[in-house]
Scaffold this motif. Structure first.
Motif, PDB file in Angstrom:
ATOM      1  N   LEU A 169       0.849  -1.189   0.000  1.00 43.23           N
ATOM      2  CA  LEU A 169       0.000   0.000   0.000  1.00 43.23           C
ATOM      3  C   LEU A 169       0.886   1.242   0.000  1.00 43.23           C
ATOM      4  O   LEU A 169       1.695   1.436   0.900  1.00 43.23           O
ATOM      5  N   VAL A 170       0.735   2.078  -1.037  1.00 45.13           N
ATOM      6  CA  VAL A 170       1.544   3.300  -1.130  1.00 45.13           C
ATOM      7  C   VAL A 170       0.712   4.572  -1.004  1.00 45.13           C
ATOM      8  O   VAL A 170       1.258   5.633  -0.746  1.00 45.13           O
ATOM      9  N   HIS A 171      -0.575   4.463  -1.220  1.00 40.79           N
ATOM     10  CA  HIS A 171      -1.436   5.646  -1.099  1.00 40.79           C
ATOM     11  C   HIS A 171      -2.834   5.183  -0.713  1.00 40.79           C
ATOM     12  O   HIS A 171      -3.322   4.173  -1.200  1.00 40.79           O
ATOM     13  N   ILE A 172      -3.452   5.925   0.183  1.00 40.76           N
ATOM     14  CA  ILE A 172      -4.842   5.627   0.539  1.00 40.76           C
ATOM     15  C   ILE A 172      -5.590   6.943   0.713  1.00 40.76           C
ATOM     16  O   ILE A 172      -5.056   7.911   1.249  1.00 40.76           O
ATOM     17  N   TRP A 173      -6.804   6.964   0.188  1.00 41.97           N
ATOM     18  CA  TRP A 173      -7.716   8.082   0.386  1.00 41.97           C
ATOM     19  C   TRP A 173      -8.927   7.509   1.096  1.00 41.97           C
ATOM     20  O   TRP A 173      -9.584   6.599   0.584  1.00 41.97           O
ATOM     21  N   ARG A 174      -9.208   7.973   2.289  1.00 49.45           N
ATOM     22  CA  ARG A 174     -10.352   7.489   3.061  1.00 49.45           C
ATOM     23  C   ARG A 174     -11.431   8.567   3.055  1.00 49.45           C
ATOM     24  O   ARG A 174     -11.261   9.615   3.666  1.00 49.45           O
ATOM     25  N   GLY A 175     -12.502   8.289   2.339  1.00 46.88           N
ATOM     26  CA  GLY A 175     -13.625   9.206   2.283  1.00 46.88           C
ATOM     27  C   GLY A 175     -14.632   8.901   3.367  1.00 46.88           C
ATOM     28  O   GLY A 175     -14.396   8.087   4.249  1.00 46.88           O
ATOM     29  N   SER A 176     -15.775   9.529   3.279  1.00 45.56           N
ATOM     30  CA  SER A 176     -16.808   9.328   4.300  1.00 45.56           C
ATOM     31  C   SER A 176     -17.423   7.935   4.241  1.00 45.56           C
ATOM     32  O   SER A 176     -17.918   7.439   5.243  1.00 45.56           O
ATOM     33  N   SER A 177     -17.402   7.282   3.077  1.00 44.62           N
ATOM     34  CA  SER A 177     -17.931   5.919   2.979  1.00 44.62           C
ATOM     35  C   SER A 177     -17.109   5.023   2.059  1.00 44.62           C
ATOM     36  O   SER A 177     -17.361   3.836   1.981  1.00 44.62           O
ATOM     37  N   THR A 178     -16.120   5.575   1.368  1.00 47.74           N
ATOM     38  CA  THR A 178     -15.358   4.820   0.386  1.00 47.74           C
ATOM     39  C   THR A 178     -13.866   5.013   0.610  1.00 47.74           C
ATOM     40  O   THR A 178     -13.431   6.113   0.945  1.00 47.74           O
ATOM     41  N   ASP A 179     -13.116   3.927   0.418  1.00 47.65           N
ATOM     42  CA  ASP A 179     -11.656   4.007   0.465  1.00 47.65           C
ATOM     43  C   ASP A 179     -11.120   3.711  -0.928  1.00 47.65           C
ATOM     44  O   ASP A 179     -11.586   2.789  -1.599  1.00 47.65           O
ATOM     45  N   VAL A 180     -10.135   4.495  -1.361  1.00 46.57           N
ATOM     46  CA  VAL A 180      -9.421   4.242  -2.611  1.00 46.57           C
ATOM     47  C   VAL A 180      -7.975   4.000  -2.218  1.00 46.57           C
ATOM     48  O   VAL A 180      -7.349   4.852  -1.581  1.00 46.57           O
TER      49      VAL A 180
END
Length: 185
Positions: A169-180
């Motif tokens: 894992l090199v990058h993660i975006w954690r939104g209010s209901s979704t993770d990318v």
């Protein structure tokens, strides 16, 4: 889970509009109709504004998730869509249905059949283990998972499985209901 969904408003809005219009038209005096429309506009305004935000459609943050991928992904790269909740057969590939211009150029590593091919509403997916040969050879993998209604955990079963295949894992975006997530070798 509750049977109700906010989309039911979409189906009932035309009938409610007709009832409200008929009721206003039935008022005897012109000034009464003008006041009724003004009061209705003031009452509706907060709901109208709340439905124009980036997470206004059932609290989803799919637009932001699609933008994150669009900014960094290249056509042909691999992507994994996790289930919408543990044990569900509905995959997060519905994000790709909502934003096809952004996500249709990526290779879904667990796609069994599209919803169109199977005459169903949603795509059907193979389990992540079915894509083990791809996971062991791909240089880069995008993953889209959902944590609907709860905070995202520090790591998930899917993340640990992907990392066990040699990706990191090199990058993660954690939104209010979704993770990318972006994994590379």
């Amino acid at each position: 889970t509750p049977i109700y969904t906010a989309r039911y408003y979409s189906f009932t809005t035309p009938a409610v509009a007709l009832l409200i219009g008929t009721s206003i038209a039935a008022l005897g005096r012109r000034w009464q109709r003008v006041v009724a429309v003004a009061v209705l506009a003031v009452l509706v305004l907060p709901i109208y504004v709340s439905q124009r935000g980036p997470t206004s459609k059932n609290g989803t943050d799919w637009e932001q998730a699609a933008q994150i991928i669009q900014q960094r992904a290249k056509p042909g790269q691999d992507i994994y869509y996790g289930p919408v909740r543990p044990g569900s057969s509905v995959p997060m590939s519905k994000v790709a249905d909502a934003y096809p211009a952004v996500l249709s150029t990526l290779h879904n590593i667990t796609l069994k059949q599209t919803g169109v091919q199977s005459a169903m509403l949603w795509d059907s997916q193979w389990p992540l283990a079915h894509a083990v040969s791809t996971l062991r050879t791909t240089p880069l993998l995008w993953a889209v998972t959902q944590h609907y209604g709860t905070p995202s955990p520090a790591s998930t079963t899917q993340e640990r499985y992907i990392e066990a295949q040699g990706l990191h894992l090199v990058h993660i975006w954690r939104g209010s209901s979704t993770d990318v997530m972006l994994f590379t070798r």
